[in-house]
Scaffold this active site. Structure first.
Site, PDB file in Angstrom:
ATOM      1  N   ARG A 120       0.795  -1.218   0.000  1.00  0.00           N
ATOM      2  CA  ARG A 120       0.000   0.000   0.000  1.00  0.00           C
ATOM      3  C   ARG A 120       0.836   1.282   0.000  1.00  0.00           C
ATOM      4  O   ARG A 120       1.871   1.357   0.662  1.00  0.00           O
ATOM      5  CB  ARG A 120      -0.945   0.009   1.212  1.00  0.00           C
ATOM      6  CG  ARG A 120      -1.995  -1.083   1.144  1.00  0.00           C
ATOM      7  CD  ARG A 120      -2.742  -1.256   2.455  1.00  0.00           C
ATOM      8  NE  ARG A 120      -3.763  -2.299   2.334  1.00  0.00           N
ATOM      9  CZ  ARG A 120      -3.529  -3.607   2.485  1.00  0.00           C
ATOM     10  NH1 ARG A 120      -2.303  -4.015   2.789  1.00  0.00           N
ATOM     11  NH2 ARG A 120      -4.488  -4.475   2.335  1.00  0.00           N
ATOM     12  N   HIS A 219       3.265 -12.229  -5.795  1.00  0.00           N
ATOM     13  CA  HIS A 219       2.252 -12.558  -4.791  1.00  0.00           C
ATOM     14  C   HIS A 219       1.913 -14.055  -4.864  1.00  0.00           C
ATOM     15  O   HIS A 219       0.754 -14.437  -5.077  1.00  0.00           O
ATOM     16  CB  HIS A 219       0.996 -11.713  -5.022  1.00  0.00           C
ATOM     17  CG  HIS A 219       0.188 -11.460  -3.796  1.00  0.00           C
ATOM     18  ND1 HIS A 219      -0.409 -12.484  -3.080  1.00  0.00           N
ATOM     19  CD2 HIS A 219      -0.127 -10.310  -3.155  1.00  0.00           C
ATOM     20  CE1 HIS A 219      -1.073 -11.955  -2.064  1.00  0.00           C
ATOM     21  NE2 HIS A 219      -0.915 -10.635  -2.076  1.00  0.00           N
ATOM     22  N   ASP A 286      -1.780 -11.020   8.239  1.00  0.00           N
ATOM     23  CA  ASP A 286      -1.604 -10.129   7.092  1.00  0.00           C
ATOM     24  C   ASP A 286      -0.641  -9.074   7.625  1.00  0.00           C
ATOM     25  O   ASP A 286      -1.006  -7.947   7.913  1.00  0.00           O
ATOM     26  CB  ASP A 286      -2.914  -9.519   6.631  1.00  0.00           C
ATOM     27  CG  ASP A 286      -2.775  -8.800   5.291  1.00  0.00           C
ATOM     28  OD1 ASP A 286      -1.652  -8.793   4.740  1.00  0.00           O
ATOM     29  OD2 ASP A 286      -3.768  -8.248   4.795  1.00  0.00           O
ATOM     30  N   GLU A 348       5.740 -12.424   0.512  1.00  0.00           N
ATOM     31  CA  GLU A 348       6.034 -11.426  -0.510  1.00  0.00           C
ATOM     32  C   GLU A 348       7.245 -10.570  -0.119  1.00  0.00           C
ATOM     33  O   GLU A 348       7.107  -9.587   0.616  1.00  0.00           O
ATOM     34  CB  GLU A 348       4.811 -10.529  -0.711  1.00  0.00           C
ATOM     35  CG  GLU A 348       3.511 -11.272  -0.966  1.00  0.00           C
ATOM     36  CD  GLU A 348       2.305 -10.457  -0.550  1.00  0.00           C
ATOM     37  OE1 GLU A 348       2.176  -9.300  -1.018  1.00  0.00           O
ATOM     38  OE2 GLU A 348       1.495 -10.964   0.263  1.00  0.00           O
TER      39      GLU A 348
END
Length: 382
Positions: A120, A219, A286, A348
């Site tokens: 992000r 990913h 996450d 990732e």
């Protein structure tokens, strides 16, 4: 045949079909193989939005095979040999291209390249040399995985061949600023390489005509075993800390020491960590870990004691996003079967998320006229 000459043979044989698109992406042939060499092939996969999608495959002398799709530059398979004709895909994939982009698969970015910047960017804004840039947003006013016109959204031109003597898939795409919204027209090249010591290397390079930012990743979701979940697999991380995040999963700039369920310094089943995470709002990981590559560049290792398979992750970058697949469900039709909670884990490698707005995290700049390469290495053992 001399080293590298089979690449020319493959392209030449492709030209005998109805034509060659770009750098070896074949039109009018069901299959194009490297002449007299079994480790490079181009096949028609299916069609997506009226365009032909190609599957590029390479393999090493041991039979370790890598498969990549032209749409999104998607890492479609890492096949570990189990027997002469029996290979196990240790990453999640779909049977059809459209499934990577439908309502069930779109938010998962399964196997896809994400860029020009992974994760992000707060409010879709960042500064370069004091000038503020705004780029398209696609998640709660923030830019996730390159935004709506990122790496995963385009058709890449590709070819199979060699790179430094190893079987390789090479993909190319030019990202125009007026399309992506990011500063600079960027010429991107991604190479997937498989070596005879069972390394799968991903080299993501870019050159720009205007200063911009660049920090892509892959990913990929891994499940190394035969079971429906990753519960009994083991993950270790070289990560003493993780990033503190706000409710939109944007870093606050603070670091948190990894203790308890976040401590992956010791070998123990993922179930021991996930059982504790079930009580959290997220229901799993996450998490943006701050990693410290060792002298070999190792940042993480995932292993399955039952099959004796493992993947060691090597990267020079300081971040690793870990997503434990808690949102998987039976509506997601993976090629290996219906989705299952904790059915795979995404790892990732990248710079710490939102580095563009946190100079102390590192540097994701790409200067005009310069070429930058970001490398991820998966050491596969079985």
């Amino acid at each position: 045949m001399k080293k590298g000459s089979w690449v020319k043979a493959a392209v030449a044989s492709a030209a005998l079909c109805l034509g060659v698109i770009g750098a070896g992406q074949v039109s009018g042939c069901n299959s194009v193989s490297a002449d007299d060499v079994e480790n490079g092939q181009v096949n028609k996969f299916d069609k997506y939005k009226g365009h032909q999608v190609y599957e590029y495959t390479i393999q090493n002398k041991n039979g370790l095979k890598v498969s990549v799709l032209s749409q999104g530059g998607t890492l479609h398979g890492i096949y570990v040999p189990k027997g002469p004709e029996d290979k196990r895909n240790i990453i999640m994939s779909f049977k059809h291209t459209k499934q990577y982009y439908d309502k069930n698969g779109k938010s998962l970015y399964v196997g896809q390249q994400v860029g020009p910047v992974g994760n992000r960017i707060r409010n879709g804004k960042f500064k370069i040399d004091g000038k503020t840039y705004s780029v398209p947003t696609n998640e709660k006013g923030n830019t996730l995985h390159g935004g709506p016109h990122g790496y995963n959204s385009v058709r890449w031109k590709g070819e199979t061949g060699t790179y430094k003597g190893n079987p390789a898939i090479t993909l190319h795409h030019t990202f125009k600023s007026k399309y992506t919204g990011f500063p600079g027209n960027v010429k991107a090249t991604t190479r997937y390489v498989v070596t005879d010591d069972n390394k799968v290397q991903v080299l993501m390079s870019a050159q720009t005509d205007k200063d911009t930012i660049f920090d892509p990743t892959i990913h990929a979701y891994f499940n190394l075993g035969q079971e429906k979940t990753i519960n009994n697999q083991v993950l270790t991380l070289n990560a003493p800390q993780r990033l503190d995040l706000n409710k939109e999963k944007i870093p606050t700039g603070k670091f948190i020491n990894n203790i308890g369920k976040y401590d992956f310094s010791k070998q123990q089943p993922l179930k021991d960590h996930l059982d504790k995470m079930k009580k959290t709002k997220e229901g799993g990981f996450d998490t943006m870990f701050s990693v410290e590559p060792d002298e070999n560049g190792q940042i993480a290792k995932l292993s399955d004691p039952k099959t004796n398979r493992s993947v060691t992750f090597q990267s020079e970058r300081n971040g690793l996003v870990v997503f434990s697949g808690q949102s998987f469900n039976k509506k997601i039709p993976f090629e290996s079967g219906k989705g299952h909670k904790y059915g795979a884990i995404a790892l990732e490698p990248q710079m710490l998320p939102d580095t563009a707005n946190h100079p102390s995290f590192g540097d994701v700049s790409l200067k005009a006229g310069k070429t930058t390469t970001k490398t991820i290495t998966y050491q596969i053992d079985y």
